[in-house]
Design an enzyme around this catalytic site. Structure first.
Site, PDB file in Angstrom:
ATOM      1  N   ARG A  92     -48.746  19.472  32.500  1.00  0.00           N
ATOM      2  CA  ARG A  92     -48.985  18.633  31.324  1.00  0.00           C
ATOM      3  C   ARG A  92     -50.395  18.754  30.769  1.00  0.00           C
ATOM      4  O   ARG A  92     -50.583  18.978  29.575  1.00  0.00           O
ATOM      5  CB  ARG A  92     -48.746  17.164  31.693  1.00  0.00           C
ATOM      6  CG  ARG A  92     -47.305  16.819  31.883  1.00  0.00           C
ATOM      7  CD  ARG A  92     -47.155  15.366  32.271  1.00  0.00           C
ATOM      8  NE  ARG A  92     -45.737  15.036  32.400  1.00  0.00           N
ATOM      9  CZ  ARG A  92     -45.271  13.838  32.718  1.00  0.00           C
ATOM     10  NH1 ARG A  92     -46.108  12.846  32.965  1.00  0.00           N
ATOM     11  NH2 ARG A  92     -43.974  13.612  32.802  1.00  0.00           N
ATOM     12  N   ARG A 127     -50.900  11.469  37.162  1.00  0.00           N
ATOM     13  CA  ARG A 127     -49.666  10.983  37.746  1.00  0.00           C
ATOM     14  C   ARG A 127     -48.575  12.024  37.595  1.00  0.00           C
ATOM     15  O   ARG A 127     -48.437  12.623  36.536  1.00  0.00           O
ATOM     16  CB  ARG A 127     -49.227   9.679  37.073  1.00  0.00           C
ATOM     17  CG  ARG A 127     -47.945   9.122  37.627  1.00  0.00           C
ATOM     18  CD  ARG A 127     -47.542   7.843  36.937  1.00  0.00           C
ATOM     19  NE  ARG A 127     -47.274   8.005  35.516  1.00  0.00           N
ATOM     20  CZ  ARG A 127     -46.171   8.571  35.013  1.00  0.00           C
ATOM     21  NH1 ARG A 127     -45.243   9.055  35.814  1.00  0.00           N
ATOM     22  NH2 ARG A 127     -46.014   8.673  33.713  1.00  0.00           N
TER      23      ARG A 127
END
Lengths: 638, 262, 237
Positions: A331, A436
């Site tokens: 990401r 995360r």
């Protein structure tokens, strides 16, 4: 102040069970005497309120939405991780623990993460028993899918609505306890302040969003389950109401705020289409399995329709930069790469902040039918929002903020440095480090609410005499006065600019200087600008109406006022952390190839800030991170 | 991107006082904006003009939280099928259109302010029995109860309900049957919910009635308005479950003697 | 015992309880409407057939069964009407303020006028009973005029009564209007009752719907054929 993380002794795998053994017990008769305030009704809040009520505590639960079922946990799409090893692919508690620590770029507390991995299996059991309709295999067993950052299939899901289903499960448990009389639910009620009486957290100040009434509520302990602060960026995938007020007010009352600079950017969101835009919508990352990301090679091609740009003039930048991971690069890396292209003037779509996610090759190879089966609902959603068909032209995507790893500092018992203040879920800092992993947010919210706090809260409560402090205590009077004063102040400015215009200005600045890429110069500029914007806010904001009735503008104004203060801490932390790790990327700290350069020697600690009374001078406390089980390595995705 | 000039007729109301329609001109609305963003623009202009902005409920703005409401041109969540107000975009309208914007109207959903209504009746229905009585920590191993994929899928179909109340708003009788049937149906379909099936069905229907919702007349406006396209066949199942539970209650048969309803 | 009554009254008090009663009584009435039509169509089989059928109805079970049927029907009608009036009043009360702009997406017009079509049918049924069953305001009870011989036995001349009855235009017109409304009522009610009884599933629903439309059409054509044949085409006159 010394931050004591209270991590139990003993081997990693035994810490939690030992701690459970060693935790204090309160007999059922006495539990009834203790009252607990739970602020927020998302996964952490609803799970905690229901579970504590089941144990016999008197619970008061608060949410600003019109029903506890609407908390923003509901928007999570992908799934929830659990180390069940149903796939027999070698998963284990230890592996989930390891993946989470590594995914967090070695900035999380090992003991907390291990506990998270341990209770993950109980969460699935609990949710299934509640009637959460997880996806199943034909044989009747639970189905799993794989998710980013893991080499095993351990993600449980309910179509694309896992967060919704888990929240509805927790909400049903909460409803059961409301019916039984164990939980007193206050909807459309927003927390305005925390009350600390003689060093102990004993209550909150709330505003009823229908009647405007400002009230004090006392209890023996307070649990903040109020989510993250992503809306400091104005545009994010967070719900409109998500705010930092509860945690920020707690911070101002003495709770330390940890790692605010750890914010997560999701690479596949629908780009901004104009300055009227109010929020960003996330598209599942799974799209990158079949889509190819590109921008035009030449800036002058950006205005042309995608179909008129020949293959040779397209820059498939992820494939070019990360040949082995290609379009599936993690990401943070994909997000930064997209930003670089747009900064380079090669972005597409309105405002030039977007890159193409092209399915034409996949459609040619597998046929439109197959693509429709895989992503039909996402393509529909995209078309609803943009009016464009991704079957006919490439999607446009751009990164957006969607989760914040930082939050109030808590110890192993989920209690902050402020005695009696517990913080659960996204609102605390504890489990995800600097980044995360997918499908871990739901896991943490429910772990904290269902399985951690019911055990650990007793450790605090036994030290307290139940009902010792009531709203008659001077601290409540003072807090009420403060809250009313702030409301009157907001209403009294009667300036010329709307709340949203300030929020937008602040958000753009923070996004620009403290978003995907951060530099010293940019952060210093932000730190100059934020106090200016804040000052103008208090001189020129226009809040219509009165405080004595439903007034959504007043609610927004209070939240934005707190974002104005919080933004400064966010940028200060980003400036202070002279390394790149996880969601925090300092442009000064990168390898020549653009990879994040972590500095374990100097920055392997949790930054916890204490409010000093001067927003520009927070006091930094450091909780060193020690790694017993996991060896620190460099994340590489080449 | 085109700009639209729109005429709005917006319901204005404070609490229990009588409301009225206010004519609001909304010129130069970008057609890429969502309906709620259009309302944001209108509110910004009202505020700057020293007027009271229109209060409306909204939160996630991605069609899942169920907070947004609004009846647009007589249709709950507006004209687009399977879409919440927050996901409805202005390109579905034409310049010059007159748009009626009203709250979800039902006696059981009293108006809070303007377009905001109080839907706590739904929470009270849930409280009456919308759960499986299992304590935290008392759950058996998740894979101990096999549940067929078709059963799980059916339960998920019902569970997709976002509790927005569009079914009530669109029903000619302001009935909440689609909502209640989805909630009851999800749990009654799954084996975990079977132990409390009859009790749940009776309790939730009684609470629904007590809240003052109307009755279902099988016109299916609810299904057409539902942003999650929940099927009215769940209502048929609720009727069936209710009939079975009622007969058992009237005759006094316990579950052990009667066996399972489904 | 009182707890049984309590349970029953709770059942009736509930929305679904009343609807189930409406559906069950509706089912009974559908059965009657079908039987009644088949019996009436005997008129096309000539005087003897329908007179014999009429005689049979009145003498079944020593003349008792017809009363059982009548009371049964009366009960069904009463339940159907009382419950729907209750339901309708609740439905009206459930939305105090009407929408400024009302829109309908899928509700059929038949479904929206059920209470009106139903009450009009009721008015017609009362007239129809007075006309052909109680026979007020006419001479149909006069044995001198309306007696036929069946197997050498005097019976009521149903055939002549029907022919005379429908020869009067207003009676035929009212009848046709009422049957048209009944057809409309059934086009929603027939399938709808299976939904209420909980028998509709994704698989069965289309069948119920088609069957409902077919049934409504059958009732329309079957019943209207009688006055049309008599009044417009002079059948039996």
């Amino acid at each position: 102040m010394k931050l004591d993380s209270k991590i139990p002794s003993g081997p990693m795998a035994e810490k939690w069970s030992r701690h459970k053994q060693d935790s204090k017990l309160i007999n059922p008769k006495n539990k009834r005497k203790y009252s607990i305030i739970v602020v927020g009704s998302g996964l952490a809040g609803a799970a905690a309120a229901a579970s504590l009520s089941e144990l016999g505590y008197k619970v008061k639960c608060f949410c600003f939405q019109d029903s506890p079922r609407r908390a923003h946990s509901i928007a999570a799409q992908g799934g929830i991780n659990a180390a069940k090893n149903y796939q027999n692919d070698g998963d284990s508690v230890h592996r989930l623990f390891y993946d989470t620590v590594k995914g967090g770029d070695f900035r999380a507390r090992e003991a907390n993460v291990h506990r998270l991995a341990e209770v993950s299996v109980n969460i699935i059991d609990q949710c299934v028993a509640q009637g959460v309709p997880f996806a199943r295999e034909y044989g009747g067993g639970l189905a799993n899918r794989s998710f980013g950052g893991a080499q095993v299939s351990r993600t449980f899901y309910a179509r694309g609505q896992t967060g919704q289903q888990l929240l509805l499960g927790a909400y049903s448990a909460l409803s059961k306890e409301i019916a039984r009389g164990g939980v007193e639910m206050h909807t459309r009620t927003e927390m305005l302040d925390l009350v600390v009486a003689d060093g102990e957290t004993k209550g909150i100040i709330t505003r009823n969003l229908v009647t405007g009434k400002v009230e004090a509520h006392a209890a023996d302990t307070v649990l903040l389950c109020t989510g993250g602060y992503g809306n400091v960026f104005f545009l994010s995938t967070n719900a409109m109401g998500c705010n930092v007020t509860a945690t920020w007010r707690a911070h101002r009352r003495g709770a330390t705020f940890a790692n605010p600079c750890y914010t997560q950017i999701h690479p596949t969101c629908i780009p901004v289409s104009g300055d009227y835009q109010s929020k960003l919508t996330l598209m599942s990352e799974s799209l990158r399995n079949d889509g190819r990301v590109w921008v035009p090679k030449k800036a002058e091609d950006c205005g042309k329709p995608a179909s008129q740009i020949p293959e040779a003039d397209r820059d498939y930048f992820l494939e070019r930069k990360y040949p082995s991971f290609g379009n599936l690069a993690p990401r943070d890396i994909s997000s930064r790469a997209a930003k670089e292209c747009c900064d380079d003037g090669r972005g597409v779509g309105p405002g030039g902040r977007g890159v193409y996610l092209d399915f034409s090759e996949a459609i040619n190879e597998f046929g439109e039918k197959v693509i429709k089966e895989r992503y039909g609902n996402l393509f529909d959603m995209y078309e609803r929002i943009t009016g464009e068909s991704a079957y006919k032209q490439p999607m446009r995507i751009y990164p957006a903020v969607h989760y914040t790893m930082g939050g109030l500092w808590v110890d192993y018992n989920l209690m902050s440095n402020l005695s009696g203040l517990h913080v659960l879920g996204e609102a605390n800092f504890s489990d995800h480090g600097a980044n995360r992993l997918g499908a871990s947010a739901l896991m943490q919210g429910l772990a904290d609410g269902y399985f951690v706090i019911p055990t650990t809260v007793a450790n605090y409560l036994v030290t307290q005499k139940p009902g010792a402090v009531t709203t008659a205590h001077p601290a409540f009077k003072q807090a009420l006065e403060d809250a009313n004063g702030r409301i009157n102040q907001l209403l009294g400015v009667k300036g010329k600019r709307t709340v949203d215009s300030f929020h937008r200005e602040l958000g753009l600045l923070v996004w620009d200087k403290c978003g995907m890429g951060r530099s010293r110069a940019g952060l210093e500029e932000a730190l100059r600008r934020i106090p200016e914007i804040r000052a103008e806010f208090w001189e020129n904001v226009l809040v219509p109406g009165s405080g004595s009735l439903a007034n959504p503008e007043l609610e927004k104004a209070g939240r934005v006022a707190d974002f104005m203060e919080f933004a400064e801490l966010l940028c200060r932390d980003a400036l202070d952390r002279e390394e790149s790790c996880g969601g925090h990327f300092r442009e000064e700290h990168q390898f020549p190839d653009g990879e994040a350069k972590r500095d374990d020697e100097n920055f392997c600690y949790v930054s916890a800030y204490e409010y000093s009374g001067d927003l520009s001078k927070p006091i930094l406390h450091k909780e060193p991170l020690t790694f017993e089980e996991v060896h620190l390595t460099v994340r590489s995705y080449k | 991107m085109a700009l639209l000039n729109l005429h709005l007729k917006v319901w204005r109301q404070t609490g229990t006082q009588p409301g009225h329609f206010q004519d609001i001109e909304a010129p130069e609305i970008p057609d890429h904006a969502s309906f709620l963003e259009m309302m944001d623009i209108v509110n910004e202009r009202l505020i700057r003009a020293g007027q009271d902005p229109v209060a409306f409920d909204h939160d996630c703005r991605e069609g899942i939280c169920g907070m947004c409401s609004m009846t647009i041109n007589g249709m709950a969540h507006g004209p687009e099928r399977g879409t919440t107000t927050c996901q409805l975009h202005m390109r579905k309208f034409r310049t010059g259109d007159t748009i009626w914007v009203e709250p979800f109207r039902a006696r059981a959903f009293p108006v809070v302010k303007d377009l905001m209504v109080d839907r706590s009746a739904f929470d009270r229905i849930m409280k009456a029995g919308g759960y499986v009585s299992v304590r935290t920590g008392a759950a058996p191993e998740a894979n101990e109860i096999p549940i067929g994929k078709d059963v799980a899928d059916a339960a998920m179909d019902a569970a997709a309900c976002i509790g927005c109340g569009a079914c009530v708003a669109s029903c000619k009788n302001a009935s909440a049957m689609l909502y209640v049937s989805a909630k009851v149906g999800q749990l009654n379909t799954l084996p975990q919910g079977h132990a409390e099936k009859d009790r749940r069905t009776l309790a939730m229907v009684r609470q629904m009635d007590a809240e003052g919702f109307g009755n279902c007349t099988n016109q299916y406006e609810c299904e057409a308005a539902c942003p999650k396209e929940i099927s009215v066949r769940w209502i048929a199942k609720l009727n069936r479950d209710y009939a079975v539970a009622s007969v058992k209650e009237v005759v006094g048969i316990g579950r052990q003697q009667a066996g399972d309803g489904d | 015992m009182s707890s049984l009554l309590d349970s029953l009254s709770r059942f009736y008090a509930s929305s679904i309880g009343k609807k189930l009663l409406v559906a069950l009584s509706g089912l009974a009435l559908i059965g009657f409407v079908l039987g009644h039509m088949i019996g009436n169509l005997l008129i096309f089989a000539g005087p003897d057939a329908i007179n014999e059928y009429g005689h049979m109805l009145h003498t079944m079970g020593h003349g008792g069964l017809i009363w059982v049927a009548r009371f049964g029907l009366l009960a069904a009608v009463l339940v159907h009407i009382v419950a729907t009036i209750h339901l309708t009043r609740q439905n009206r009360a459930a939305r105090k303020d009407a929408y400024g702009k009302e829109a309908t997406r899928v509700a059929t017009s038949a479904s929206r006028i059920m209470i009106f079509s139903g009450l009009t049918i009721l008015a017609f049924v009362i007239y129809h009973l007075l006309h052909f069953t109680v026979r007020v305001g006419n001479e149909y009870n006069n044995p001198a005029l309306y007696t036929a011989m069946l197997d050498g036995q005097p019976v009521h001349n149903v055939y002549k009564m029907v022919i005379d009855g429908f020869s009067w235009a207003p009676a035929s017109v009212f009848y046709i209007i009422a049957v048209a409304l009944l057809c409309n009522h059934l086009s929603h009610g027939f399938a709808s009752l299976f939904q209420t009884l909980g028998l509709a599933t994704n698989k069965t629903w289309p069948l119920f719907q088609k069957a409902g439309h077919a049934f409504a059409l059958l009732i329309l054509v079957g019943n209207c054929s009688i006055p049309i044949a008599i009044w417009l085409f002079g059948y039996g006159r």
